[in-house]
Motif scaffolding. Structure first.
Motif, PDB file in Angstrom:
ATOM      1  N   GLY A 584      27.041  41.809  40.251  1.00 59.86           N
ATOM      2  CA  GLY A 584      25.973  41.688  38.903  1.00 59.86           C
ATOM      3  C   GLY A 584      27.361  41.490  37.588  1.00 59.86           C
ATOM      4  N   ALA A 585      28.160  42.434  37.770  1.00 60.62           N
ATOM      5  CA  ALA A 585      29.222  42.882  37.100  1.00 60.62           C
ATOM      6  C   ALA A 585      29.827  41.376  36.873  1.00 60.62           C
ATOM      7  N   PHE A 586      30.407  40.920  37.670  1.00 63.36           N
ATOM      8  CA  PHE A 586      30.771  39.806  38.719  1.00 63.36           C
ATOM      9  C   PHE A 586      30.756  38.435  38.071  1.00 63.36           C
ATOM     10  N   PHE A 587      29.109  38.429  38.386  1.00 64.25           N
ATOM     11  CA  PHE A 587      28.829  36.600  37.702  1.00 64.25           C
ATOM     12  C   PHE A 587      28.872  37.384  35.617  1.00 64.25           C
ATOM     13  N   ALA A 588      28.053  38.498  35.462  1.00 62.91           N
ATOM     14  CA  ALA A 588      28.387  38.599  33.821  1.00 62.91           C
ATOM     15  C   ALA A 588      29.413  37.969  33.042  1.00 62.91           C
ATOM     16  N   ARG A 589      30.406  38.408  34.454  1.00 59.13           N
ATOM     17  CA  ARG A 589      31.924  38.429  33.027  1.00 59.13           C
ATOM     18  C   ARG A 589      32.638  36.302  33.790  1.00 59.13           C
ATOM     19  N   GLY A 590      31.396  35.643  34.403  1.00 59.84           N
ATOM     20  CA  GLY A 590      31.630  34.521  34.238  1.00 59.84           C
ATOM     21  C   GLY A 590      33.144  34.283  34.847  1.00 59.84           C
ATOM     22  N   LYS A 591      33.744  32.869  33.300  1.00 62.33           N
ATOM     23  CA  LYS A 591      35.145  32.546  33.775  1.00 62.33           C
ATOM     24  C   LYS A 591      36.158  34.028  33.467  1.00 62.33           C
ATOM     25  N   SER A 592      35.697  34.645  32.697  1.00 60.99           N
ATOM     26  CA  SER A 592      36.570  35.672  32.189  1.00 60.99           C
ATOM     27  C   SER A 592      36.984  36.536  33.269  1.00 60.99           C
ATOM     28  N   MET A 593      36.023  36.278  34.237  1.00 54.33           N
ATOM     29  CA  MET A 593      36.626  36.971  35.560  1.00 54.33           C
ATOM     30  C   MET A 593      38.289  36.183  36.191  1.00 54.33           C
ATOM     31  N   TYR A 594      38.522  35.363  35.993  1.00 56.62           N
ATOM     32  CA  TYR A 594      39.709  34.883  36.546  1.00 56.62           C
ATOM     33  C   TYR A 594      40.484  34.510  35.734  1.00 56.62           C
ATOM     34  N   ASN A 595      42.251  34.569  36.270  1.00 59.73           N
ATOM     35  CA  ASN A 595      43.389  34.890  35.315  1.00 59.73           C
ATOM     36  C   ASN A 595      43.296  33.276  35.392  1.00 59.73           C
ATOM     37  N   ALA A 850      31.261  44.653  58.241  1.00 54.81           N
ATOM     38  CA  ALA A 850      32.526  45.533  57.653  1.00 54.81           C
ATOM     39  C   ALA A 850      33.527  45.256  56.664  1.00 54.81           C
ATOM     40  N   VAL A 851      34.165  43.370  56.937  1.00 49.62           N
ATOM     41  CA  VAL A 851      34.828  43.124  56.054  1.00 49.62           C
ATOM     42  C   VAL A 851      34.287  42.465  54.718  1.00 49.62           C
ATOM     43  N   VAL A 852      32.857  41.876  55.301  1.00 47.57           N
ATOM     44  CA  VAL A 852      32.666  41.357  53.939  1.00 47.57           C
ATOM     45  C   VAL A 852      31.754  42.827  53.242  1.00 47.57           C
ATOM     46  N   HIS A 853      31.394  43.680  53.332  1.00 45.76           N
ATOM     47  CA  HIS A 853      31.720  44.949  52.275  1.00 45.76           C
ATOM     48  C   HIS A 853      32.639  45.379  51.819  1.00 45.76           C
ATOM     49  N   ASP A 854      33.746  45.462  52.454  1.00 41.25           N
ATOM     50  CA  ASP A 854      35.238  46.106  52.104  1.00 41.25           C
ATOM     51  C   ASP A 854      35.579  44.385  50.454  1.00 41.25           C
ATOM     52  N   VAL A 855      35.363  43.033  51.371  1.00 41.16           N
ATOM     53  CA  VAL A 855      35.483  42.173  50.410  1.00 41.16           C
ATOM     54  C   VAL A 855      35.239  42.318  49.172  1.00 41.16           C
ATOM     55  N   LEU A 856      33.101  42.871  49.161  1.00 46.03           N
ATOM     56  CA  LEU A 856      32.635  43.270  48.283  1.00 46.03           C
ATOM     57  C   LEU A 856      32.512  44.060  47.111  1.00 46.03           C
ATOM     58  N   ILE A 857      32.685  45.336  47.921  1.00 45.32           N
ATOM     59  CA  ILE A 857      33.037  46.741  47.207  1.00 45.32           C
ATOM     60  C   ILE A 857      33.931  45.811  45.542  1.00 45.32           C
ATOM     61  N   THR A 858      35.628  45.891  46.716  1.00 47.18           N
ATOM     62  CA  THR A 858      36.800  44.939  45.947  1.00 47.18           C
ATOM     63  C   THR A 858      36.779  44.812  44.670  1.00 47.18           C
ATOM     64  N   LEU A 859      35.893  43.369  44.932  1.00 48.61           N
ATOM     65  CA  LEU A 859      35.552  42.566  44.233  1.00 48.61           C
ATOM     66  C   LEU A 859      34.371  43.061  42.414  1.00 48.61           C
ATOM     67  N   GLY A 860      34.107  43.764  43.013  1.00 47.10           N
ATOM     68  CA  GLY A 860      32.891  44.786  42.360  1.00 47.10           C
ATOM     69  C   GLY A 860      33.599  45.098  41.392  1.00 47.10           C
ATOM     70  N   ALA A 861      35.029  45.849  42.479  1.00 42.58           N
ATOM     71  CA  ALA A 861      35.498  47.174  41.261  1.00 42.58           C
ATOM     72  C   ALA A 861      36.325  46.243  40.376  1.00 42.58           C
ATOM     73  N   LEU A 862      37.161  45.272  40.668  1.00 36.45           N
ATOM     74  CA  LEU A 862      37.690  44.567  39.841  1.00 36.45           C
ATOM     75  C   LEU A 862      36.612  43.635  38.434  1.00 36.45           C
ATOM     76  N   ALA A 863      35.779  43.452  39.259  1.00 41.91           N
ATOM     77  CA  ALA A 863      34.432  43.008  37.678  1.00 41.91           C
ATOM     78  C   ALA A 863      34.531  43.761  37.029  1.00 41.91           C
ATOM     79  N   VAL A 864      33.991  45.284  37.281  1.00 40.78           N
ATOM     80  CA  VAL A 864      33.388  46.788  36.642  1.00 40.78           C
ATOM     81  C   VAL A 864      35.087  47.291  35.328  1.00 40.78           C
ATOM     82  N   SER A 865      36.065  46.606  36.038  1.00 45.64           N
ATOM     83  CA  SER A 865      36.930  47.137  35.319  1.00 45.64           C
ATOM     84  C   SER A 865      37.181  46.847  34.391  1.00 45.64           C
ATOM     85  N   TYR A 866      36.204  46.025  33.935  1.00 42.22           N
ATOM     86  CA  TYR A 866      36.076  45.252  33.031  1.00 42.22           C
ATOM     87  C   TYR A 866      35.725  45.857  30.994  1.00 42.22           C
TER      88      TYR A 866
END
Length: 1008
Positions: A584-595, A850-866
């Protein structure tokens, strides 16, 4: 046995020395990336006439990346600038390497096979082709190919072994291997013409193989004709004579063309299956080629239709065209089908040229050509600040020490063995990368430090097995033997899984992904060599020599009996909630998620005002930090210091930001930098009279020429402190437009006819721009208007910037899709391999989930960092920034995938070992497997996690996002291995039935 150990020892020492030799001398062999050492910026224009109707700039960028960096290890960003320009940043390299890359980028690599036109069959077409307009519009199904060119000149400047002509713009080394004909006088005053071989050439200078011994040179002539084809005698033409036409393209250069037929077979380089180096009939270097099946059929048809006629008296000639230049044109004697060679004509190829052609043809032709002369070529400083680089290096060194110290402390002698294996591992890995001319960026170097942490995994597996053997009462020799033998299956499975995944990533992935995959492949192979083979040799040698009497290890804890399977549903529910919140945080950030690597943005080039007190006394590094600080009002800023040539001090900088609004970017920079931005300064030279009749008399002539239009008027040198005026137009055009406005505002009638501004002398490296103003205005009026021009240019806000452009992303949309496909493909290969090894599809699927779980958890952490970065106190406590996805973070994701799979396979292997031939998988069995491997799981996770924590805390800006992703990802990877992957096995294939009795097992086996 002694012989074998000696042989093994020799192999270990020899390979280590080879690794050290490969990286020596390090300042030349180990190339740092643009973030650490800068490089060279090249800006090229795409030739409009070469673009097809469906031309795609992303396709051209992908083709150029394939040429510049086929393995993806050199980290060469290529971006779209504006509508028809490209920016390429080459990591720091020697001038020779830069020239080689420039040639790779600008040679189109279009290969064609064409029959030369002849008077026997093509008389009518030849007549039209040789007529007026026939060069621009040849007859249908015919084309003019380039045969070469002739350059001439008078009164060149020269030395004993060189000749220069500033009016020339030769392609670099075009004339290498040819001869120049010089006309002049020798020491005795005798006029003569001599020919001297050319070693190499720059755009305006020929370097000769020997002294020419002439006292003066009045003229020269040099010809480039790789095929050596000459025209026949015009007075006595023969039917086999090639049809050649010359066209003067300037005062000192003549292009030579030859007429070819365009046949219906249309055999081109698109049908090549292979190109390679081979000798020709004269044993000179040549390029061999083979066609695929379709190409062989077409080539066979083409040569079969043009066999000798009139009893071999008449033979067709087959021209081999590379980028529309005839390389050779052999006669067709018989049908040729699937292969042939490209010779270097009369001059032959050099070995380096052959390799260049092979590389070009293997990479395929470009969808459009670049202007071979770059619009801009400048040296660029590191994109990271000095402080960030220093912090990054310190963090890498600390992290590289953490693991060895911990290993020696915990495992004593075994830890020392592990450290020796790790050191050799690093030598071999870095040596391999140096051999491949890989570029080391800051995240890349951090990845090497991380390799140490992950390489410990194999050692820990072995050592923990040794501990188990010791606790069972085995002797030292048996501890060593069983420790390696029983750990081997697990080590093999984890390494092969990662290797297969990396091979798929390399085969399917983009240039960015390939570089990571190649490093991973090499790292895995060397890890097997050092952690298994080399470590075992050291242990066996120490035991045989009596140096090792007993193994001593520290112990984390005694055997545990934790129920990991019981709370699995709660853990899965928590994971699902966290993942959904993160998405949810990832999609909420949209383009601002990318450098900026993914979004593109705006590029602004500024000049600092050397006279401003704020700038005046700053050192080089202080200036960079000053610009970085002032530009910080813009989002996602990177700063590059610029130098033209070898200028002493940088006062010009590129500022890049993800903000796409050019007007807003300019306004913010002007507001932030204020008086520290340099204005355009124009100095006016002395007034010079233009000789000739007064302009009034010239006006009476019927058709006054442009040259004498201002005869009798005045000329002024205009010198500027910049090389660019924030425009795609030449400086003379920009200043002319401004001067015309000023004259019109001053009441001058027909202002455009009263002056002319042309380019002056070419500026020296680091100098500004020189223009020449010719005018028929009266001296007082001219000086007054020039003063107004000076003020107008200085106060023009747009001209405070040398360049303002939008640029595209380094990673195009299609590239992102391809990277995703490669990643999914690697997951599929993991599932297939584990399915084969464990005889159940569920094992592979559980590992990948388990790999997909870890990738999604990390992606979410990056998104929530905002949002976390906005919480006072928390942001500083956790050192949280508003992280965005860039290429280093993509590398972190790929690293995480390998780590997560590795951890999971260890437990799966222990489950298989405990389970044996029992058909039932019970909760107790899974719990036993996790508990037995728990200390190993914690140890390996802890060592790798310590590395990334050090990088996160001490690494500074350059490593912060990369390390954050891994800090979160490694924690998630350890958690998912225990609470997600293994419990899934219970739900999908487990059973709580009572164990089968021994007699029943035996019976079942016997019946089979």
């Amino acid at each position: 046995m002694k012989k074998l150990v000696n042989w093994k020892t020799l192999l270990i020492v020899g390979s280590t020395l080879a690794g050290l030799i490969a990286m020596y001398p390090p300042d030349k062999k180990l190339k740092l990336g643009i973030d650490l050492s800068g490089g060279t910026i090249l800006v090229y224009e795409v030739m409009p006439e070469s673009q097809s109707s469906n031309f795609d700039m992303d396709e051209l960028i992908a083709a150029l990346k394939q040429r510049a960096d086929p393995q993806g290890v050199k980290e060469t960003p290529i971006r779209k600038i504006g509508s028809n320009r490209l920016e390429i940043i080459l990591p720091k390299a020697s001038p020779e390497e830069v020239e080689e890359v420039k040639k790779m980028l600008t040679d189109v690599g279009s290969l064609e096979f064409r029959i030369l036109a002849n008077r026997k069959h093509d008389a009518e077409a030849i007549s039209r082709a040789m007529g007026p307009g026939g060069l621009a519009k040849p007859p249908t199904r015919y084309k003019w190919a380039r045969l070469g060119e002739i350059s001439t000149g008078v009164d060149p400047t020269f030395t004993a072994e060189s000749l220069s002509d500033p009016s020339q713009t030769w392609k670099r080394d075009l004339y290498a291997g040819t001869e120049v004909f010089l006309t002049g006088k020798d020491a005795d005053g005798v006029e003569k013409t001599i020919d001297v071989p050319i070693v190499r050439n720059t755009p305006d200078t020929l370097f000769l193989a020997r002294p020419h011994d002439l006292k003066s040179i009045t003229s020269y002539r040099v010809e480039f004709n790789p095929s050596g084809i000459r025209g026949g005698d015009p007075a006595n033409p023969r039917i086999t004579d090639p049809i050649i036409r010359e066209e003067k393209v300037g005062g000192n250069r003549t292009e030579i063309y030859i007429l070819c037929a365009v046949d219906r077979q249309n055999v081109t380089g698109a049908y090549l299956s292979r190109t390679y180096q081979t000798p020709d009939e004269r044993l000179q270097p040549a390029v061999g080629f083979q066609f695929n099946r379709q190409g062989a059929r077409r080539f066979g048809q083409l040569t079969r239709e043009h066999l000798p006629e009139e009893g071999d008296a008449f033979k067709y000639q087959l021209a081999i065209l590379l980028d529309n230049l005839v390389m050779s044109a052999p006669s067709i004697n018989s049908e040729i089908r699937d292969s042939g060679i490209i010779e270097g004509g009369g001059q032959g190829f050099k070995a380096k040229e052959v390799q260049h052609l092979v590389n070009i043809l293997q990479a395929g032709s470009l969808p459009a050509s670049l202007n071979p002369v770059p619009l801009q070529e400048e040296n660029v400083g590191p994109t990271l600040g000095e402080d960030s680089i220093t912090k990054g290096w310190q963090a890498i060194w600390v992290s590289m020490l953490v693991v060895p110290i911990f290993m020696i402390f915990y495992y004593r002698f075994a830890g020392v063995v592990a450290v020796v294996a790790l050191v050799v591992n690093m030598i071999l890995l870095v040596g391999s990368m140096a051999f491949m001319q890989a570029t080391f960026s800051l995240p890349g170097l951090a990845g090497l430090a991380l390799t140490i942490g992950m390489a410990v995994d194999a050692n820990v597996l072995v050592f923990e097995r040794m501990r188990e053997e010791k606790e069972r009462g085995a002797g030292l020799a048996q501890q060593i033997r069983n420790g390696f033998n029983r750990a081997w299956v697990t080590i093999f499975d984890s390494h092969v899984t990662n290797l297969l995944a990396a091979i798929v990533l390399y085969a399917v992935g983009t240039q960015e992904v390939k570089g990571f995959a190649l490093t991973m492949i090499i790292g895995m192979l060397w890890n097997l060599y050092t952690a298994v083979f080399m470590s075992r040799v050291i242990f066996e040698t120490a035991y045989a020599r009596g140096w090792l009497k007993e193994l001593h290890f520290l112990k984390m804890w005694d055997k545990t009996s934790i129920d990991f399977v019981g709370p699995r549903y709660y853990c899965m529910a928590v994971s699902l909630v966290v993942i959904l919140l993160g998405l949810g945080a990832f999609f909420a950030r949209g383009k601002s998620m990318y450098n900026i690597d993914f979004t593109g943005g705006t590029l602004v080039t500024i000049r600092l005002n050397e006279a401003d007190p704020t700038v005046q006394n700053k050192t080089e590094s202080q200036r960079v930090e000053f610009v970085r600080e002032r530009a910080g009002i813009l989002p996602d800023v990177t700063v590059e210091s610029l130098r033209i040539g070898q200028s002493a001090k940088a006062a010009r900088f590129n500022i890049r930001t993800t903000d796409q609004d050019m007007v807003q970017v300019k306004n913010k920079i002007i507001e932030s930098f204020g008086s520290t931005l340099a204005k355009i300064e124009m100095t006016v030279g002395d007034e010079k009279a233009i000789p000739g009749a007064p302009a009034a008399d010239a006006a009476k002539a019927a058709t006054p020429s442009l040259v004498n239009r201002f005869a009798g008027g005045r000329q002024y040198d205009l010198n500027f402190n910049t090389t660019s005026f924030n425009s795609t137009q030449p400086p003379a055009q920009v200043v002319s437009a401004e001067f015309a406005k000023i004259l019109q505002a001053g009441g001058i009638v027909n202002p455009n006819s009263r002056f002319e501004i042309v380019a002056g002398l070419a500026p020296k490296a680091g100098a500004g721009t020189n223009l020449i103003l010719k005018t028929d205005l009266e001296p007082d009026a001219a000086k007054a208007q020039l003063a107004t021009l000076k003020d107008s240019l200085a106060n023009n806000r747009d001209l405070l910037f040398e360049r303002v452009n939008n640029f595209g992303s380094t990673v195009a949309g299609e590239t992102r899709t391809l990277a995703l496909i490669a990643t999914v493909a690697s997951w599929i290969i993991i599932i297939v391999y584990l399915w084969w090894r464990f005889h159940s599809f569920t094992y592979g699927l559980a590992a990948v989930l388990a790999v997909v779980h870890d990738v999604l958890i990390t992606l979410g952490a990056l998104a929530v960092s905002y949002w976390l970065a906005l919480v006072p106190g928390l942001n500083s406590l956790l050192m949280i920034d508003q992280f965005k996805i860039d290429l280093p973070i993509v590398a972190a994701f790929l690293t995480l995938i390998g780590f997560s799979v590795n951890d999971t396979i260890v437990i799966f292997d222990r489950i298989r070992e405990i389970k044996g031939k029992t058909p039932h998988l019970t909760s107790k069995l899974v719990n036993d497997a996790i508990n037995q491997t728990l200390s190993r799981t914690i140890l390996t996770s802890l060592t790798a996690w310590l590395v990334v924590v050090v990088l996160y805390v001490l690494g500074g800006e350059g490593l912060h996002g990369f390390a954050f992703a891994l800090v979160v990802g490694f924690l998630s990877g350890t958690y998912s291995t225990i609470y997600i992957a293994t419990p899934i096995l219970i739900d999908w294939m487990g059973s709580d039935e009572p164990p089968v009795k021994p007699g029943e097992v035996k019976k079942a086996v016997t019946s089979r």
